[in-house]
Design a protein around this motif. Sequence first.
Motif, short mmCIF file in Angstrom:
data_model
loop_
_atom_site.label_atom_id
_atom_site.label_comp_id
_atom_site.label_asym_id
_atom_site.label_seq_id
_atom_site.Cartn_x
_atom_site.Cartn_y
_atom_site.Cartn_z
N ILE A 79 0.84 -1.20 0.00
CA ILE A 79 0.00 0.00 0.00
C ILE A 79 0.87 1.25 0.00
N THR A 80 0.50 2.22 -0.84
CA THR A 80 1.17 3.51 -0.76
C THR A 80 0.34 4.39 0.16
N VAL A 81 0.91 4.72 1.30
CA VAL A 81 0.21 5.56 2.27
C VAL A 81 0.54 7.01 1.92
N LYS A 82 -0.50 7.86 1.85
CA LYS A 82 -0.29 9.17 1.23
C LYS A 82 0.55 10.14 2.06
N ASN A 83 0.61 9.93 3.36
CA ASN A 83 1.46 10.78 4.20
C ASN A 83 1.97 9.96 5.39
N GLY A 99 -7.80 13.26 6.85
CA GLY A 99 -6.59 13.29 6.03
C GLY A 99 -5.41 12.45 6.47
N ALA A 100 -5.52 11.72 7.59
CA ALA A 100 -4.38 10.87 8.01
C ALA A 100 -4.13 9.80 6.95
N GLY A 101 -2.89 9.36 6.84
CA GLY A 101 -2.53 8.37 5.82
C GLY A 101 -3.02 6.98 6.17
N LEU A 102 -3.07 6.67 7.45
CA LEU A 102 -3.39 5.30 7.88
C LEU A 102 -4.13 5.38 9.21
N ILE A 103 -5.16 4.54 9.33
CA ILE A 103 -5.90 4.47 10.61
C ILE A 103 -5.71 3.06 11.19
N VAL A 147 -14.49 4.02 6.02
CA VAL A 147 -13.13 4.57 5.92
C VAL A 147 -12.62 4.45 4.48
N HIS A 148 -12.90 3.33 3.85
CA HIS A 148 -12.42 3.13 2.47
C HIS A 148 -13.08 4.09 1.49
N ARG A 149 -14.27 4.58 1.82
CA ARG A 149 -14.90 5.59 0.94
C ARG A 149 -13.99 6.79 0.76
N HIS A 150 -13.10 7.01 1.74
CA HIS A 150 -12.18 8.16 1.67
C HIS A 150 -10.77 7.73 1.25
N LYS A 151 -10.70 6.52 0.69
CA LYS A 151 -9.45 5.98 0.15
C LYS A 151 -8.34 5.93 1.22
N GLY A 160 -3.97 14.06 19.50
CA GLY A 160 -4.15 15.19 18.57
C GLY A 160 -5.37 14.96 17.68
N THR A 161 -5.60 13.70 17.30
CA THR A 161 -6.74 13.39 16.43
C THR A 161 -8.05 13.43 17.21
N LEU A 162 -7.99 13.10 18.52
CA LEU A 162 -9.23 13.21 19.31
C LEU A 162 -9.63 14.67 19.46
N VAL A 163 -8.62 15.52 19.61
CA VAL A 163 -8.89 16.96 19.72
C VAL A 163 -9.44 17.49 18.39
N ASN A 164 -8.87 17.00 17.30
CA ASN A 164 -9.21 17.56 15.99
C ASN A 164 -9.15 16.46 14.94
N TYR A 165 -10.32 15.97 14.54
CA TYR A 165 -10.36 14.92 13.51
C TYR A 165 -9.61 15.35 12.25
N ASN A 166 -9.56 16.65 12.02
CA ASN A 166 -9.00 17.20 10.78
C ASN A 166 -7.51 17.53 10.91
N TRP A 167 -6.85 16.94 11.93
CA TRP A 167 -5.45 17.28 12.26
C TRP A 167 -4.56 17.25 11.01
#
Length: 354
Positions: free
Chosen positions: A13-17, A51-55, A91-95, A307-314
Amino acid sequence: MNQLFTPVEIKNITVKNRIAVPPMVVYTWSDDTGHVTQKHIDHYEAIAKGGAGLIIQEGTCVNKNGRLADTQLGIWEDVQVEGLKKITDAVHRHKTPILVEIHHAGVAGIAENVVCPSDYECMIKGQLKKGRELTIEELHAIQQDFIMAVRRAYLAGYDGVEIHACHSYLISQFLNRRVNRRDDRYGQKPELFALEIIREIRKQTPSDFIIGMRLGGFEPTLEDAIAYARIFEESGVDFLDISYGFVQESTPVVPKDYPFKDIIYAAQKIKEAVSIPVFAVNGINSPELADKILEQTKVDMVDIGRGTLVNYNWANDAKEGRDVGTCLYCKTCMWRVDPTKCPGRLKHQYNLHR
Ligand SMILES: Cc1cc2nc3c(=O)[nH]c(=O)nc-3n(C[C@H](O)[C@H](O)[C@H](O)COP(=O)(O)O)c2cc1C
Ligand code: SF4
Protein backbone atom coordinates in the motif's frame (compact mmCIF):
# COMPACT_ATOMS: atom_id res chain seq x y z
CA MET A 1 6.89 20.36 6.15
CA ASN A 2 9.64 18.38 4.48
CA GLN A 3 8.61 14.82 5.19
CA LEU A 4 5.20 14.67 6.86
CA PHE A 5 3.33 14.84 3.58
CA THR A 6 5.49 12.51 1.53
CA PRO A 7 4.11 9.06 0.70
CA VAL A 8 5.44 5.85 2.21
CA GLU A 9 5.08 2.20 1.24
CA ILE A 10 3.68 -0.17 3.83
CA LYS A 11 3.82 -3.58 2.18
CA ASN A 12 1.77 -3.18 -1.04
CA ILE A 13 0.00 0.00 0.00
CA THR A 14 1.17 3.51 -0.76
CA VAL A 15 0.21 5.56 2.27
CA LYS A 16 -0.29 9.17 1.23
CA ASN A 17 1.46 10.78 4.20
CA ARG A 18 3.42 9.86 7.32
CA ILE A 19 0.53 10.33 9.75
CA ALA A 20 -0.96 7.23 11.37
CA VAL A 21 -3.84 7.45 13.80
CA PRO A 22 -2.95 4.91 16.49
CA PRO A 23 -5.48 2.70 18.26
CA MET A 24 -7.57 4.49 20.89
CA VAL A 25 -10.39 2.67 22.66
CA VAL A 26 -13.70 4.38 23.18
CA TYR A 27 -15.62 2.67 25.95
CA THR A 28 -18.84 4.67 25.93
CA TRP A 29 -20.41 3.50 22.71
CA SER A 30 -20.67 -0.31 22.72
CA ASP A 31 -21.98 -2.68 25.38
CA ASP A 32 -21.35 -6.22 26.62
CA THR A 33 -21.82 -7.58 23.07
CA GLY A 34 -18.74 -5.68 21.83
CA HIS A 35 -20.70 -4.72 18.70
CA VAL A 36 -19.94 -1.70 16.53
CA THR A 37 -22.39 1.22 16.79
CA GLN A 38 -23.19 4.03 14.38
CA LYS A 39 -21.04 6.28 16.59
CA HIS A 40 -17.97 4.13 15.88
CA ILE A 41 -18.68 4.24 12.16
CA ASP A 42 -19.08 8.04 12.18
CA HIS A 43 -15.96 8.44 14.35
CA TYR A 44 -13.70 6.46 12.03
CA GLU A 45 -15.20 8.05 8.93
CA ALA A 46 -14.54 11.51 10.37
CA ILE A 47 -10.93 10.51 11.10
CA ALA A 48 -10.55 9.25 7.52
CA LYS A 49 -11.96 12.51 6.15
CA GLY A 50 -9.42 14.34 8.31
CA GLY A 51 -6.59 13.29 6.03
CA ALA A 52 -4.38 10.87 8.01
CA GLY A 53 -2.53 8.37 5.82
CA LEU A 54 -3.39 5.30 7.88
CA ILE A 55 -5.90 4.47 10.61
CA ILE A 56 -5.37 1.74 13.17
CA GLN A 57 -8.67 0.94 14.84
CA GLU A 58 -8.81 0.73 18.61
CA GLY A 59 -7.80 -2.37 20.60
CA THR A 60 -10.50 -4.88 19.63
CA CYS A 61 -10.69 -7.96 21.77
CA VAL A 62 -10.09 -11.49 20.45
CA ASN A 63 -11.75 -13.21 23.42
CA LYS A 64 -14.48 -12.01 25.76
CA ASN A 65 -12.37 -13.10 28.75
CA GLY A 66 -9.49 -10.96 27.56
CA ARG A 67 -11.39 -7.68 27.69
CA LEU A 68 -10.14 -4.51 29.30
CA ALA A 69 -13.62 -3.16 29.77
CA ASP A 70 -17.10 -4.63 29.51
CA THR A 71 -17.86 -2.30 26.60
CA GLN A 72 -14.71 -2.94 24.56
CA LEU A 73 -15.21 -3.62 20.86
CA GLY A 74 -14.95 -7.29 20.00
CA ILE A 75 -13.78 -9.51 17.16
CA TRP A 76 -14.31 -12.77 19.03
CA GLU A 77 -17.32 -14.05 17.10
CA ASP A 78 -18.56 -14.10 13.52
CA VAL A 79 -21.65 -11.96 14.18
CA GLN A 80 -19.33 -9.04 14.95
CA VAL A 81 -18.02 -8.99 11.36
CA GLU A 82 -21.06 -7.19 9.91
CA GLY A 83 -20.60 -4.15 12.15
CA LEU A 84 -16.83 -4.08 11.68
CA LYS A 85 -17.36 -4.12 7.92
CA LYS A 86 -19.39 -0.92 8.21
CA ILE A 87 -16.32 0.77 9.68
CA THR A 88 -14.01 -0.42 6.90
CA ASP A 89 -16.53 0.57 4.21
CA ALA A 90 -16.90 4.06 5.69
CA VAL A 91 -13.13 4.57 5.92
CA HIS A 92 -12.42 3.13 2.47
CA ARG A 93 -14.90 5.59 0.94
CA HIS A 94 -12.18 8.16 1.67
CA LYS A 95 -9.45 5.98 0.15
CA THR A 96 -7.79 5.56 3.53
CA PRO A 97 -6.37 2.20 4.59
CA ILE A 98 -7.48 0.84 7.95
CA LEU A 99 -6.03 -1.88 10.17
CA VAL A 100 -7.56 -3.24 13.35
CA GLU A 101 -5.55 -3.72 16.53
CA ILE A 102 -6.22 -7.18 17.93
CA HIS A 103 -5.94 -7.41 21.66
CA HIS A 104 -6.06 -9.64 24.74
CA ALA A 105 -5.47 -7.99 28.11
CA GLY A 106 -4.15 -11.02 30.05
CA VAL A 107 -3.53 -10.09 33.69
CA ALA A 108 -4.69 -6.51 33.04
CA GLY A 109 -8.19 -7.64 32.07
CA ILE A 110 -11.53 -7.40 33.85
CA ALA A 111 -12.31 -11.13 33.95
CA GLU A 112 -12.76 -12.63 37.41
CA ASN A 113 -9.86 -15.03 36.97
CA VAL A 114 -7.32 -13.13 34.96
CA VAL A 115 -4.57 -15.13 33.30
CA CYS A 116 -0.91 -14.47 32.62
CA PRO A 117 1.99 -16.45 31.14
CA SER A 118 3.00 -17.28 34.72
CA ASP A 119 1.52 -16.52 38.15
CA TYR A 120 1.96 -12.79 38.54
CA GLU A 121 0.63 -10.05 40.81
CA CYS A 122 0.67 -6.37 39.99
CA MET A 123 -1.19 -3.12 40.52
CA ILE A 124 -2.87 -1.87 37.36
CA LYS A 125 -4.71 1.47 37.46
CA GLY A 126 -4.88 1.25 41.26
CA GLN A 127 -6.25 -2.31 41.30
CA LEU A 128 -4.44 -5.41 42.53
CA LYS A 129 -4.44 -8.03 39.77
CA LYS A 130 -3.53 -11.64 40.50
CA GLY A 131 -2.84 -13.45 37.27
CA ARG A 132 -2.99 -17.23 37.18
CA GLU A 133 -0.53 -19.11 34.97
CA LEU A 134 -2.08 -20.24 31.69
CA THR A 135 -2.20 -23.98 31.17
CA ILE A 136 -0.75 -25.11 27.88
CA GLU A 137 -4.28 -25.89 26.61
CA GLU A 138 -5.49 -22.38 27.50
CA LEU A 139 -2.41 -20.86 25.89
CA HIS A 140 -3.09 -22.66 22.61
CA ALA A 141 -6.78 -21.73 22.76
CA ILE A 142 -5.87 -18.04 23.02
CA GLN A 143 -3.46 -18.34 20.09
CA GLN A 144 -6.40 -19.76 18.16
CA ASP A 145 -8.54 -16.79 19.24
CA PHE A 146 -5.96 -14.43 17.71
CA ILE A 147 -5.90 -16.45 14.49
CA MET A 148 -9.70 -16.51 14.22
CA ALA A 149 -9.82 -12.78 14.95
CA VAL A 150 -7.49 -12.15 12.03
CA ARG A 151 -9.67 -14.25 9.72
CA ARG A 152 -12.64 -12.13 10.78
CA ALA A 153 -10.61 -8.95 10.24
CA TYR A 154 -9.91 -10.09 6.70
CA LEU A 155 -13.60 -10.86 6.09
CA ALA A 156 -14.56 -7.47 7.50
CA GLY A 157 -12.43 -5.76 4.87
CA TYR A 158 -9.49 -4.46 6.92
CA ASP A 159 -6.24 -3.92 5.02
CA GLY A 160 -4.49 -5.74 7.82
CA VAL A 161 -4.09 -6.05 11.55
CA GLU A 162 -1.85 -4.64 14.21
CA ILE A 163 -1.03 -7.20 16.89
CA HIS A 164 -1.16 -5.54 20.29
CA ALA A 165 2.10 -6.69 21.87
CA CYS A 166 2.80 -3.86 24.33
CA HIS A 167 1.21 -1.72 27.11
CA SER A 168 1.37 -4.55 29.70
CA TYR A 169 -1.20 -6.71 27.88
CA LEU A 170 -0.98 -10.44 27.18
CA ILE A 171 1.67 -10.54 24.45
CA SER A 172 3.72 -7.93 26.33
CA GLN A 173 3.44 -10.24 29.37
CA PHE A 174 4.85 -13.12 27.30
CA LEU A 175 7.67 -11.01 25.87
CA ASN A 176 8.78 -9.52 29.18
CA ARG A 177 11.00 -12.07 30.91
CA ARG A 178 10.38 -10.41 34.28
CA VAL A 179 6.70 -11.36 33.90
CA ASN A 180 6.97 -14.57 31.88
CA ARG A 181 8.76 -17.05 34.13
CA ARG A 182 7.30 -20.21 32.56
CA ASP A 183 9.63 -23.17 32.49
CA ASP A 184 8.26 -24.62 29.23
CA ARG A 185 9.26 -23.56 25.72
CA TYR A 186 7.00 -20.46 25.89
CA GLY A 187 9.15 -19.23 28.77
CA GLN A 188 12.48 -20.31 27.34
CA LYS A 189 11.59 -18.53 24.10
CA PRO A 190 9.35 -15.62 25.17
CA GLU A 191 8.61 -14.61 21.58
CA LEU A 192 7.25 -18.05 20.67
CA PHE A 193 3.63 -17.33 21.64
CA ALA A 194 3.47 -14.41 19.19
CA LEU A 195 5.62 -16.08 16.54
CA GLU A 196 3.30 -19.07 16.26
CA ILE A 197 0.33 -16.71 15.82
CA ILE A 198 2.15 -14.72 13.12
CA ARG A 199 3.20 -17.82 11.20
CA GLU A 200 -0.35 -19.14 11.19
CA ILE A 201 -1.98 -15.87 10.19
CA ARG A 202 0.53 -15.50 7.37
CA LYS A 203 -0.66 -18.90 6.09
CA GLN A 204 -4.33 -18.05 6.45
CA THR A 205 -4.41 -14.58 4.84
CA PRO A 206 -3.49 -13.40 1.33
CA SER A 207 0.07 -12.21 0.82
CA ASP A 208 -0.99 -8.54 0.57
CA PHE A 209 -2.74 -8.55 3.97
CA ILE A 210 -0.71 -6.33 6.32
CA ILE A 211 0.49 -7.74 9.64
CA GLY A 212 1.89 -5.04 11.89
CA MET A 213 2.91 -5.22 15.48
CA ARG A 214 2.73 -2.71 18.32
CA LEU A 215 5.85 -3.64 20.25
CA GLY A 216 7.23 -2.41 23.57
CA GLY A 217 10.42 -0.39 23.14
CA PHE A 218 11.76 -1.46 26.55
CA GLU A 219 10.68 -5.06 27.12
CA PRO A 220 12.25 -5.01 29.66
CA THR A 221 15.26 -3.29 28.04
CA LEU A 222 15.88 -1.65 24.69
CA GLU A 223 18.32 -4.44 23.80
CA ASP A 224 15.54 -7.02 24.28
CA ALA A 225 13.18 -4.93 22.15
CA ILE A 226 15.75 -4.68 19.34
CA ALA A 227 16.25 -8.44 19.43
CA TYR A 228 12.47 -9.00 19.26
CA ALA A 229 12.15 -6.47 16.43
CA ARG A 230 14.66 -8.45 14.35
CA ILE A 231 12.93 -11.75 15.13
CA PHE A 232 9.49 -10.41 14.20
CA GLU A 233 10.80 -8.79 11.03
CA GLU A 234 12.22 -12.14 10.01
CA SER A 235 8.90 -13.85 10.77
CA GLY A 236 7.15 -11.65 8.19
CA VAL A 237 5.81 -8.72 10.21
CA ASP A 238 5.31 -5.75 7.85
CA PHE A 239 5.85 -2.84 10.25
CA LEU A 240 6.61 -2.12 13.89
CA ASP A 241 4.78 0.53 15.87
CA ILE A 242 6.91 1.19 18.95
CA SER A 243 5.26 2.14 22.23
CA TYR A 244 5.76 1.36 25.93
CA GLY A 245 5.97 -2.29 27.01
CA PHE A 246 5.08 -3.78 30.40
CA VAL A 247 5.58 -0.49 32.18
CA GLN A 248 6.12 -1.75 35.75
CA GLU A 249 8.76 -4.19 34.50
CA SER A 250 10.73 -2.13 32.03
CA THR A 251 13.99 -0.23 32.21
CA PRO A 252 14.09 2.69 29.80
CA VAL A 253 17.65 3.96 29.34
CA VAL A 254 18.10 6.99 27.10
CA PRO A 255 21.02 9.41 26.61
CA LYS A 256 20.63 12.44 28.87
CA ASP A 257 20.55 15.02 26.12
CA TYR A 258 18.21 13.11 23.79
CA PRO A 259 15.81 15.72 22.36
CA PHE A 260 12.65 13.59 22.20
CA LYS A 261 10.76 11.23 24.51
CA ASP A 262 12.41 8.00 25.68
CA ILE A 263 10.00 5.87 23.66
CA ILE A 264 10.89 7.76 20.49
CA TYR A 265 14.53 6.94 21.20
CA ALA A 266 13.52 3.26 21.28
CA ALA A 267 11.74 3.64 17.92
CA GLN A 268 14.86 5.32 16.46
CA LYS A 269 17.15 2.54 17.67
CA ILE A 270 14.79 -0.16 16.41
CA LYS A 271 14.60 1.58 13.04
CA GLU A 272 18.40 1.38 12.84
CA ALA A 273 18.17 -2.39 13.40
CA VAL A 274 15.45 -3.40 10.91
CA SER A 275 14.46 -2.74 7.29
CA ILE A 276 10.66 -2.71 7.67
CA PRO A 277 8.79 0.56 8.42
CA VAL A 278 8.85 1.74 12.03
CA PHE A 279 6.33 4.10 13.63
CA ALA A 280 7.03 6.42 16.57
CA VAL A 281 4.47 7.66 19.06
CA ASN A 282 3.79 9.69 22.13
CA GLY A 283 3.27 13.34 22.74
CA ILE A 284 3.76 14.34 19.10
CA ASN A 285 1.65 17.44 19.42
CA SER A 286 2.51 19.62 16.44
CA PRO A 287 3.26 19.16 12.75
CA GLU A 288 6.67 20.77 13.34
CA LEU A 289 7.59 18.21 16.02
CA ALA A 290 6.28 15.39 13.83
CA ASP A 291 8.47 16.53 10.95
CA LYS A 292 11.52 16.95 13.16
CA ILE A 293 11.10 13.41 14.52
CA LEU A 294 10.76 11.97 11.02
CA GLU A 295 13.87 13.81 9.87
CA GLN A 296 16.12 13.22 12.85
CA THR A 297 15.18 9.65 13.80
CA LYS A 298 14.50 8.29 10.29
CA VAL A 299 11.34 6.51 11.49
CA ASP A 300 8.80 6.06 8.71
CA MET A 301 5.57 7.22 10.32
CA VAL A 302 4.40 9.18 13.35
CA ASP A 303 1.28 8.32 15.32
CA ILE A 304 -0.98 11.24 16.15
CA GLY A 305 -3.31 9.93 18.85
CA ARG A 306 -4.78 12.51 21.19
CA GLY A 307 -4.15 15.19 18.57
CA THR A 308 -6.74 13.39 16.43
CA LEU A 309 -9.23 13.21 19.31
CA VAL A 310 -8.89 16.96 19.72
CA ASN A 311 -9.21 17.56 15.99
CA TYR A 312 -10.36 14.92 13.51
CA ASN A 313 -9.00 17.20 10.78
CA TRP A 314 -5.45 17.28 12.26
CA ALA A 315 -3.72 16.02 9.11
CA ASN A 316 -5.58 18.28 6.64
CA ASP A 317 -5.08 21.30 8.90
CA ALA A 318 -1.37 20.53 9.28
CA LYS A 319 -1.03 20.29 5.51
CA GLU A 320 -2.74 23.63 4.97
CA GLY A 321 -0.82 25.36 7.76
CA ARG A 322 -3.92 25.86 9.94
CA ASP A 323 -4.12 25.54 13.72
CA VAL A 324 -4.31 21.80 14.54
CA GLY A 325 -5.54 22.33 18.11
CA THR A 326 -3.89 21.35 21.38
CA CYS A 327 -4.32 18.34 23.64
CA LEU A 328 -4.59 19.55 27.23
CA TYR A 329 -3.28 16.21 28.60
CA CYS A 330 -6.23 16.19 31.00
CA LYS A 331 -6.75 12.39 30.67
CA THR A 332 -10.51 12.81 30.34
CA CYS A 333 -10.45 10.51 27.30
CA MET A 334 -8.92 7.71 29.39
CA TRP A 335 -11.92 7.54 31.70
CA ARG A 336 -14.82 6.34 29.59
CA VAL A 337 -15.79 9.80 28.57
CA ASP A 338 -17.32 10.29 25.14
CA PRO A 339 -14.67 11.83 22.83
CA THR A 340 -17.14 14.58 21.94
CA LYS A 341 -16.61 15.85 25.52
CA CYS A 342 -12.83 16.16 25.09
CA PRO A 343 -11.94 19.56 26.61
CA GLY A 344 -9.19 20.08 24.01
CA ARG A 345 -11.71 19.50 21.24
CA LEU A 346 -14.24 21.87 22.78
CA LYS A 347 -11.55 24.54 23.13
CA HIS A 348 -10.42 24.05 19.53
CA GLN A 349 -14.00 24.29 18.25
CA TYR A 350 -14.57 27.41 20.35
CA ASN A 351 -11.42 29.00 18.89
CA LEU A 352 -12.55 28.15 15.35
CA HIS A 353 -15.92 29.83 15.80
CA ARG A 354 -14.77 32.88 17.74
C1 LIG B 1 -8.29 7.37 25.00
C2 LIG B 1 -7.11 6.53 24.64
C3 LIG B 1 -7.30 5.21 24.31
C4 LIG B 1 -6.20 4.41 23.94
N1 LIG B 1 -6.43 3.12 23.53
C5 LIG B 1 -5.40 2.39 23.03
C6 LIG B 1 -5.63 1.13 22.44
O1 LIG B 1 -6.76 0.66 22.30
N2 LIG B 1 -4.54 0.44 22.00
C7 LIG B 1 -3.28 0.95 22.06
O2 LIG B 1 -2.34 0.29 21.62
N3 LIG B 1 -3.04 2.16 22.59
C8 LIG B 1 -4.07 2.90 23.04
N4 LIG B 1 -3.84 4.17 23.49
C9 LIG B 1 -2.49 4.76 23.35
C10 LIG B 1 -2.40 5.55 22.03
O3 LIG B 1 -2.48 4.72 20.90
C11 LIG B 1 -1.08 6.33 21.95
O4 LIG B 1 -0.02 5.43 21.99
C12 LIG B 1 -0.95 7.33 23.10
O5 LIG B 1 -2.15 8.08 23.23
C13 LIG B 1 0.22 8.26 22.89
O6 LIG B 1 0.10 8.95 21.68
P1 LIG B 1 -0.41 10.50 21.63
O7 LIG B 1 0.48 11.27 22.56
O8 LIG B 1 -0.29 10.89 20.20
O9 LIG B 1 -1.82 10.49 22.13
C14 LIG B 1 -4.90 4.96 23.91
C15 LIG B 1 -4.72 6.30 24.26
C16 LIG B 1 -5.80 7.09 24.60
C17 LIG B 1 -5.59 8.53 24.91
S1 SF4 C 1 -7.59 17.21 25.76
FE1 SF4 C 1 -7.88 15.67 27.39
S2 SF4 C 1 -9.64 14.42 26.67
FE2 SF4 C 1 -8.86 15.55 24.89
S3 SF4 C 1 -7.41 14.17 23.90
FE3 SF4 C 1 -6.22 15.50 25.29
S4 SF4 C 1 -6.11 14.29 27.19
FE4 SF4 C 1 -7.76 13.39 25.98
